[in-house]
Enzyme design. Structure first.
Site, PDB file in Angstrom:
ATOM      1  N   CYS A  30      -3.505  -3.153  12.466  1.00 62.81           N
ATOM      2  CA  CYS A  30      -2.486  -4.153  12.119  1.00 62.81           C
ATOM      3  C   CYS A  30      -2.541  -5.301  13.123  1.00 62.81           C
ATOM      4  O   CYS A  30      -2.583  -6.466  12.737  1.00 62.81           O
ATOM      5  CB  CYS A  30      -1.104  -3.517  12.101  1.00 62.81           C
ATOM      6  SG  CYS A  30      -0.900  -2.300  10.782  1.00 62.81           S
TER       7      CYS A  30
ATOM      8  N   ARG B 210     -13.925 -17.807  24.611  1.00 64.13           N
ATOM      9  CA  ARG B 210     -14.381 -16.569  23.972  1.00 64.13           C
ATOM     10  C   ARG B 210     -13.735 -15.332  24.595  1.00 64.13           C
ATOM     11  O   ARG B 210     -14.299 -14.235  24.527  1.00 64.13           O
ATOM     12  CB  ARG B 210     -15.902 -16.472  24.070  1.00 64.13           C
ATOM     13  CG  ARG B 210     -16.621 -17.652  23.421  1.00 64.13           C
ATOM     14  CD  ARG B 210     -18.124 -17.538  23.554  1.00 64.13           C
ATOM     15  NE  ARG B 210     -18.813 -18.677  22.944  1.00 64.13           N
ATOM     16  CZ  ARG B 210     -20.125 -18.803  22.855  1.00 64.13           C
ATOM     17  NH1 ARG B 210     -20.906 -17.837  23.361  1.00 64.13           N
ATOM     18  NH2 ARG B 210     -20.661 -19.865  22.289  1.00 64.13           N
TER      19      ARG B 210
ATOM     20  N   ARG C  58       0.808  -1.217   0.000  1.00 64.20           N
ATOM     21  CA  ARG C  58       0.000   0.000   0.000  1.00 64.20           C
ATOM     22  C   ARG C  58       0.839   1.263   0.000  1.00 64.20           C
ATOM     23  O   ARG C  58       0.467   2.270  -0.617  1.00 64.20           O
ATOM     24  CB  ARG C  58      -0.928  -0.016   1.232  1.00 64.20           C
ATOM     25  CG  ARG C  58      -1.718   1.259   1.481  1.00 64.20           C
ATOM     26  CD  ARG C  58      -2.457   1.177   2.814  1.00 64.20           C
ATOM     27  NE  ARG C  58      -1.547   0.917   3.917  1.00 64.20           N
ATOM     28  CZ  ARG C  58      -0.812   1.850   4.534  1.00 64.20           C
ATOM     29  NH1 ARG C  58      -0.885   3.117   4.148  1.00 64.20           N
ATOM     30  NH2 ARG C  58      -0.017   1.521   5.538  1.00 64.20           N
TER      31      ARG C  58
END
Length: 264
Positions: free
Chosen positions: A146, A127, A21
């Site tokens: 990120c 979880r 990018r």
């Protein structure tokens, strides 16, 4: 931190050259894992000096739910400057997602408070996850997360944490990320009255930028030194009440800092 140097060597030997990018270019591998036993020292890279003050302030900033860099600037931390707008805003990045994930009903979920409550009441839950990757708000963020999500795990009275990082700048970013999540694990463990287990780092697109190759070679020429010790000096009432002065890093004897450009 030989593991960190081994990752660099692996990228150089086995990686592929890719565009990205930022237009800088990278050498990249996909899928890599490192494990650090937090009872055996604080995993802060020693083959170059890392700015622990910035790491601590950034983590406290995340935990505040803040997404404006004013707090960071006030504390002389510049790591987010390149992405902020003229008002210092970044959009709904990490802090917003950690502390106030929006729901369809118009409410918000404090994922940090929720996961700590779950660790205390349901330590065997599968979880125990916090996510910053909110697909519905990615286009509002100055930079997509990120370090996308992390999971806690309790066994034998010890707290471990695994981070999944979808994109990793190994030379500049990774030492910060490892230290930040190791410290977060320490803080959560203290709040939950648990001993320290492992920090597990898992990387997706794990890369060295093409303009970091000389710096990487210099770092690989250095011998790792013993890991430092991180001490939390008090236990505040909640995870949100820690102050910068609560953390003490000792026995950190790194090699000199290595400067490198940031890919924006």
């Amino acid at each position: 931190m030989q593991q960190y140097l081994d990752l660099m060597k692996h990228i150089l030997a086995e990686g592929v050259d890719k565009s990205d990018r930022t237009g800088t270019g990278t050498r990249s591998v996909f899928g890599y894992q490192m494990r650090f036993d937090l009872s055996k020292g604080f995993p802060l890279v020693t083959t170059k000096k890392c700015h622990m003050r910035s790491i601590i302030h950034e983590l406290l900033w995340f935990l505040k739910g803040d997404t404006n860099i004013a707090y960071l600037r006030d504390n002389k931390v510049s790591i987010w400057d390149e992405w902020a707008d003229e008002n210092g805003d970044l959009g709904p990045v990490y802090g917003a997602q950690w502390r106030s994930w929006p729901t369809q009903s118009g409410d918000a979920i404090d994922q940090i408070a929720q996961v700590i409550a779950q660790i205390k009441s349901q330590p065997d839950s599968r979880r125990l996850i916090v996510s910053a990757w909110n697909v519905g708000e990615l286009d509002k963020m100055a930079l997509a997360p990120c370090h996308a999500f992390f999971q806690f795990y309790v066994a034998d009275g010890k707290l471990s944490c695994q981070l999944y990082q979808r994109s990793c700048d190994v030379f500049l970013g990774l030492p910060f990320n490892i230290a930040s999540y190791a410290l977060l694990t320490m803080m959560v463990a203290q709040q939950c009255d648990l001993a320290l287990g492992d920090f597990v780092w898992t990387g997706g697109d794990t890369h060295l930028y093409s303009n970091h190759m000389e710096q990487t070679a210099l770092q690989l020429s250095r011998e790792p030194r013993p890991l430092p010790t991180m001490t939390i000096l008090r236990k505040p009432a909640s995870i949100f009440d820690y102050q910068f002065e609560d953390f003490e890093l000792t026995n950190y004897d790194p090699h000199p800092h290595i400067k490198a450009p940031v890919a924006v």
